[in-house]
Design a protein around this motif. Sequence first.
Motif, PDB file in Angstrom:
ATOM      1  N   GLU A   7       0.850  -1.191   0.000  1.00  0.00           N
ATOM      2  CA  GLU A   7       0.000   0.000   0.000  1.00  0.00           C
ATOM      3  C   GLU A   7       0.889   1.245   0.000  1.00  0.00           C
ATOM      4  O   GLU A   7       1.863   1.324   0.748  1.00  0.00           O
ATOM      5  N   PRO A   8       0.603   2.240  -0.849  1.00  0.00           N
ATOM      6  CA  PRO A   8       1.433   3.452  -0.860  1.00  0.00           C
ATOM      7  C   PRO A   8       1.302   4.224   0.455  1.00  0.00           C
ATOM      8  O   PRO A   8       0.278   4.164   1.133  1.00  0.00           O
ATOM      9  N   ASP A   9       2.344   4.953   0.786  1.00  0.00           N
ATOM     10  CA  ASP A   9       2.349   5.761   2.005  1.00  0.00           C
ATOM     11  C   ASP A   9       1.449   6.976   1.791  1.00  0.00           C
ATOM     12  O   ASP A   9       1.707   7.809   0.932  1.00  0.00           O
ATOM     13  N   ARG A  10       0.387   7.058   2.549  1.00  0.00           N
ATOM     14  CA  ARG A  10      -0.564   8.169   2.413  1.00  0.00           C
ATOM     15  C   ARG A  10      -0.575   9.045   3.657  1.00  0.00           C
ATOM     16  O   ARG A  10      -1.572   9.684   3.968  1.00  0.00           O
ATOM     17  N   THR A  11       0.560   9.081   4.327  1.00  0.00           N
ATOM     18  CA  THR A  11       0.687   9.892   5.533  1.00  0.00           C
ATOM     19  C   THR A  11       0.613  11.375   5.155  1.00  0.00           C
ATOM     20  O   THR A  11       1.339  11.821   4.262  1.00  0.00           O
ATOM     21  N   PRO A  12      -0.251  12.148   5.796  1.00  0.00           N
ATOM     22  CA  PRO A  12      -0.314  13.583   5.492  1.00  0.00           C
ATOM     23  C   PRO A  12       1.023  14.261   5.799  1.00  0.00           C
ATOM     24  O   PRO A  12       1.694  13.934   6.772  1.00  0.00           O
ATOM     25  N   ARG A  13       1.394  15.179   4.952  1.00  0.00           N
ATOM     26  CA  ARG A  13       2.647  15.925   5.125  1.00  0.00           C
ATOM     27  C   ARG A  13       2.355  17.411   5.029  1.00  0.00           C
ATOM     28  O   ARG A  13       1.401  17.825   4.384  1.00  0.00           O
ATOM     29  N   ASN A  15       2.503  21.065   3.736  1.00  0.00           N
ATOM     30  CA  ASN A  15       2.602  21.638   2.399  1.00  0.00           C
ATOM     31  C   ASN A  15       3.610  22.787   2.439  1.00  0.00           C
ATOM     32  O   ASN A  15       3.410  23.780   3.128  1.00  0.00           O
TER      33      ASN A  15
END
Length: 50
Positions: A7-13, A15
């Motif tokens: 699963e791709p990393d979908r951690t919020p970062r 902006n």
Amino acid sequence: MTTQQPEPDRTPRANQILAEPATVEACQADYAQAADVRQNLAAQEARQHR
């Protein structure tokens, strides 16, 4: 047998654009740096409208 992809990393970062203040100086610098881009775009548009 098919190998399942992770699963791709979908951690919020954060902006980077929103993290920096929008100052007149920053906007002027961005505008100046993009002069060549605007020139190329204008040339492309001129070729399309011949």
